[in-house]
Design an enzyme around this catalytic site. Structure first.
Site, mmCIF file in Angstrom:
data_model
loop_
_atom_site.group_PDB
_atom_site.id
_atom_site.type_symbol
_atom_site.label_atom_id
_atom_site.label_comp_id
_atom_site.label_asym_id
_atom_site.label_seq_id
_atom_site.Cartn_x
_atom_site.Cartn_y
_atom_site.Cartn_z
ATOM 1 N N CYS A 1 0.836 -1.202 0.000
ATOM 2 C CA CYS A 1 0.000 0.000 0.000
ATOM 3 C C CYS A 1 0.869 1.250 0.000
ATOM 4 O O CYS A 1 1.667 1.454 0.912
ATOM 5 C CB CYS A 1 -0.932 -0.015 1.205
ATOM 6 N N CYS B 1 -10.244 6.743 -43.485
ATOM 7 C CA CYS B 1 -10.148 7.745 -42.411
ATOM 8 C C CYS B 1 -8.805 8.457 -42.424
ATOM 9 O O CYS B 1 -8.672 9.548 -41.891
ATOM 10 C CB CYS B 1 -10.381 7.102 -41.048
ATOM 11 N N CYS C 1 0.704 2.571 -37.723
ATOM 12 C CA CYS C 1 -0.485 2.636 -38.565
ATOM 13 C C CYS C 1 -1.509 1.584 -38.155
ATOM 14 O O CYS C 1 -2.706 1.844 -38.085
ATOM 15 C CB CYS C 1 -0.100 2.481 -40.036
ATOM 16 N N CYS D 1 -5.377 2.259 -36.796
ATOM 17 C CA CYS D 1 -6.425 1.873 -37.750
ATOM 18 C C CYS D 1 -7.666 1.363 -37.014
ATOM 19 O O CYS D 1 -7.566 0.456 -36.197
ATOM 20 C CB CYS D 1 -5.913 0.789 -38.697
#
Lengths: 440, 435
Positions: free
Chosen positions: B134, B349, B392, B396
């Site tokens: 923690c 696009c 890419c 996409c």
């Protein structure tokens, strides 16, 4: 000085219409905006006649930058608020959204644009200041979208603008002619006033060029003139019985219920003559105003109809019927129209011998086009008018030095967004002319 | 049909899905509902001297419209009396004898460790998990990550816990929950191993400030007009967790089982953890956001996956991807791929165009022609310049539209180390644009 523009009546028949594309809440807008792919060199931007940077304004909604979002819209199109409501987005930006190719619902660009621009109006955001005074003064004929877009752009460039409008209302067809399920008259007035907020645009209502002010006087008082006259009255059919009460031009009828109250309680059957978008608007309006039987009569086939297919589909949902390949040859009735005689046409739109029939009609709306009123300026030396529209170069310049045109009187009747684009383009050309850099 | 039965460091459960020690395991009533929903085990909300919590406690990081994609908290250990917690542990074990109930513990002195371990054993816990992780609130008091960051302290307290576990119930498994707030996880895992731990759990939360209220100028979550750093978790931390898990799992000196934690949201994430060396998988944030019901898909999806891959048991999967995790210097520099765009699938696009142009190697170009027609919007890859970076393909939005295809460049495989030490020949660099 009192506002010369007559305020709209409160009690107008168009109040019965609800928005067919209701406003988004911010939560809805953000969800939809977040879905946008933010395409590069986006097709939606290219499909818009004013080339609004659609991905950028949508991204700003997603990032809670509503003020910047509306700025992106107005930078390209000062009439972005009305365009968001009246644009046929299905065939423009939304129709070109790449999600269509993915078999996925396209981004609701019009509704997002409405969200951003409505917010700007509601919050009172203002973005533009007039440019330094150039001492030049431009007259704009007509107070419709083309002139408003032109005047605003002229003010950004520091030229004084005076709009001459023969009517008492401003906003042109945005105020008097838009189907109320898309936009009501008060929005048209509101937008016009918002555009005038840049200051330095004087509107002279009740002034008709050629009657109240001569062309010679106009040219004496102003350094340039923009012609944004729009279209003329509804085209008549020229058939017997057309003069009977109850036979009325579509645009005139739309104006009646947009600006005032009309009583249709006695009307059982309405015929709408034509197959264009004005006809389709009338179909939906007649149904919404409570007429039980509404039939569109078009001389061609459903596939050949020039009106948008999506609008016809929506009208059919509302119980519209159609008579395809038919044309009225006479209207009949005692003291008012009661029947129409229709002639069936063949595929070549030629009458089929003996194929006439009579249908009931106590209201007939003629939506076969509007007169092209390019001839109002057609008499001026150097201004050519072909098929009723003013001939200009790509920037809106007519053959007469200092005279420009845009909107319906130039394009023969297209969308508000075309008028906005043409008005702005003409202002840029006028600016160049006034600075002595004109290609003319 | 795959068998999901799990044995992690001697702690058995019907499936490898355990609830991590956190708000979803705060009470017996919750854990019983979780077991009914299908969870295989639960690590109880950390037990220690009950604390007082602040209000508010959680902060969410929304990424691309996904709320809670990252998550942070400033809540501490249990605020309920210990006797209530132990009574409920006993009740849960009575009703669910086959499910794993693990007591998460955090106290300070050796005496306190002995007492709380004794009580955990009495309650019937199947194992212990020492919370050395923690990173907020408790570490300032010398516990939690303050222990996990010091290998010597970690080892000493682990050995105490192991000693008392053996004293009260011989063979009781002890897991050490490690903090990710260290530069290298391995020394900390080895410290736990030296202390006699039976396994480790990782990762706990990452020290964080999740966001800032830009109107009030106060970080989130806000307590009055102040805030503090918290522990970051949720889907966004998965890559950090996977790396720490794999670092430990691949280290030849480390040989304990691992319970994997950190950003697991579904069965696919769980499979990744198991393939990188986890034997059980713990989940918290996704349950906080979506509820216990997510386990149904986790079980279902894991079973289908195992069946499709021919794994009969969890053990057969554990660490399956570890041999394929290597140092950079051992990767083949002559391996070459280029991007191929499927013109039929492409929606135009052009996100790949802008990403390659601005963020990679300027080798994807728009075609000439209409900017609104799909077919003319399909971009073109300049394969001579494509370095095969994947950018890419990552941007996409269309599945399987861009594929990275191997190119035969005629060069034999050669790693950097082989090039350096054995003189192996490397292919020409790409993406140079003629420089």
């Amino acid at each position: 000085m009192a506002d010369p523009r007559s305020p709209l009546k409160i009690d107008r028949s168009e109040s019965a219409f609800t928005d067919y594309k209701p406003a988004y809440t911010q939560a809805q807008a953000v969800v939809e905006a977040t879905r946008c792919l933010y395409c590069a060199d986006a097709p939606c931007m290219h499909a818009c006649p004013t080339h609004i940077d659609v991905p950028q304004f949508i991204r700003k909604i997603a990032s809670h930058n509503d003020k910047g979002s509306a700025r992106t819209i107005f930078d390209a199109n000062i009439l972005g608020m009305s365009c968001s409501r009246v644009c046929p987005v299905e065939t423009l930006c939304v129709g070109s959204c790449v999600y269509n190719h993915l078999g996925h619902p396209p981004i609701q660009i019009g509704r997002l644009q409405r969200y951003a621009t409505d917010k700007a109006y509601a919050e009172g955001w203002r973005y533009y200041q007039a440019g330094p005074d150039t001492g030049k003064k431009v007259a704009l004929i007509g107070a419709g979208p083309a002139s408003l877009a032109c005047a605003h752009e002229l003010r950004l460039r520091g030229h004084a603008a005076v709009i001459l409008e023969k009517r008492q209302e401003i906003g042109g067809l945005n105020t008097t002619g838009v189907a109320p399920h898309k936009m009501k008259a008060d929005q048209g007035v509101k937008e016009a006033e918002w555009v005038l907020g840049i200051g330095g645009i004087e509107v002279r209502n009740g002034v008709e060029v050629g009657k109240d002010i001569s062309v010679a006087e106009l040219e004496k008082q102003f350094d340039a003139v923009f012609v944004g006259l729009g279209l003329g009255p509804d085209t008549p059919l020229k058939v017997p019985g057309e003069q009977l009460p109850g036979v009325i031009g579509a645009v005139a009828w739309i104006e009646q219920f947009k600006l005032g109250k009309i009583d249709l309680s006695q009307v059982r059957s309405c015929l709408i003559i034509g197959g264009g978008n004005t006809a389709l608007d009338c179909v939906r309006e007649a149904i919404t105003l409570g007429i039980p039987n509404v039939t569109m009569v078009y001389r061609g086939t459903e596939q050949g109809m020039p009106g948008y297919a999506h609008e016809w589909k929506a009208a059919q949902v509302k119980s519209a019927k159609a008579e395809w390949q038919a044309v009225p040859v006479a209207f009949e009735g005692e003291g008012k129209v009661q029947r129409a005689v229709l002639q069936r046409l063949d595929a070549a739109k030629k009458p089929i011998a003996g194929a006439t029939f009579s249908v009931e009609a106590d209201l007939v709306l003629l939506a076969i086009g509007q007169a092209r009123i390019g001839d109002l300026v057609g008499g001026l030396e150097g201004i050519a008018v072909e098929r009723g529209v003013v001939v200009t170069d790509a920037h809106g310049a007519t053959g007469r030095p200092g005279w420009y045109a845009g909107g319906d009187c130039r394009n023969g009747g297209k969308e508000v967004v075309n008028a906005a684009a043409e008005g702005k383009a003409a202002a840029i050309a006028i600016d160049a002319y006034l600075q002595g850099n004109s290609p003319n | 049909m795959a068998n999901l039965w799990t044995n992690c460091a001697g702690i058995q459960s019907p499936n490898p899905f355990w609830l991590a020690s956190a708000p979803p395991t705060n009470s017996g009533e919750q854990i019983q509902r979780a077991f009914d929903a299908g969870w295989g085990g639960a690590v109880w909300k950390t037990l220690g001297q009950p604390i007082q919590n602040v209000s508010s406690r959680f902060g969410g990081h929304t990424i691309g419209g996904v709320r809670g994609a990252g998550f942070n908290n400033i809540e501490l250990i249990t605020d309920r009396p210990l006797d209530v917690n132990f009574r409920e542990i006993a009740e849960v074990k009575k009703k669910f004898p086959k499910h794993a109930v693990i007591a998460s513990l955090m106290v300070e002195t050796e005496q306190e460790w002995e007492d709380i371990i004794c009580r955990s054993v009495d309650a019937g816990a199947d194992g212990l998990e020492l919370n050395f992780g923690c990173p907020h609130g408790m570490c300032e008091r010398g516990m939690g990550s303050a222990v996990g960051q010091e290998p010597l302290v970690n080892e000493r307290i682990t050995s105490w816990a192991k000693k008392y576990a053996e004293k009260y119930r011989p063979g009781l498994p002890v897991l050490i929950k490690l903090t990710p707030n260290v530069s290298d996880i391995v020394p900390h895992g080895l410290a736990a191993q030296r202390g006699g731990a039976d396994g480790v759990s990782l990762i706990n939360t990452i020290k964080s400030i999740v966001s800032v209220d830009i109107d009030r100028f106060v970080p989130e979550p806000r307590v009055g007009n102040l805030s503090t750093n918290g522990g970051y978790c949720g889907a966004a931390v998965k890559p950090i967790a996977l790396h720490m898990l794999a670092s430990l799992a691949r280290d030849p000196r480390f040989n304990l089982p691992i319970s994997g934690i950190g950003g697991v949201t579904n069965w696919r994430d769980a499979v990744e953890f198991i393939l990188l060396g986890a034997t059980s998988v713990q989940v918290c944030t996704e349950v906080m956001l979506k509820g216990y019901r997510i386990v149904e898909d986790m079980i279902d999806g894991l079973e289908s996956y195992m069946d499709s891959k021919g794994f009969a048991t969890i053990d057969q999967m554990v660490g399956k991807a570890i041999p394929n995790y290597e140092h950079w210097g051992d990767l083949d520099l002559n391996y070459e791929i280029v991007a191929k765009i499927d013109a039929d699938k492409c929606i135009g696009c052009q996100l790949c165009v802008v990403a390659c142009m601005d963020g990679a190697h300027q080798c994807i170009h728009p075609q000439e022609g209409s900017a609104t027609e799909r077919t003319t919007r399909v971009p073109r890859v300049d394969e001579a310049e494509c370095v095969g970076c994947n950018l890419c393909k990552i941007v996409c939005p269309v599945p399987d539209c861009i594929s990275m295809v191997q190119v035969d460049n005629g060069f034999a495989p050669a790693t950097w180390n082989e090039h350096l030490y054995q003189g192996k020949q490397l292919r020409h660099r790409k993406g140079s644009h003629g420089w």
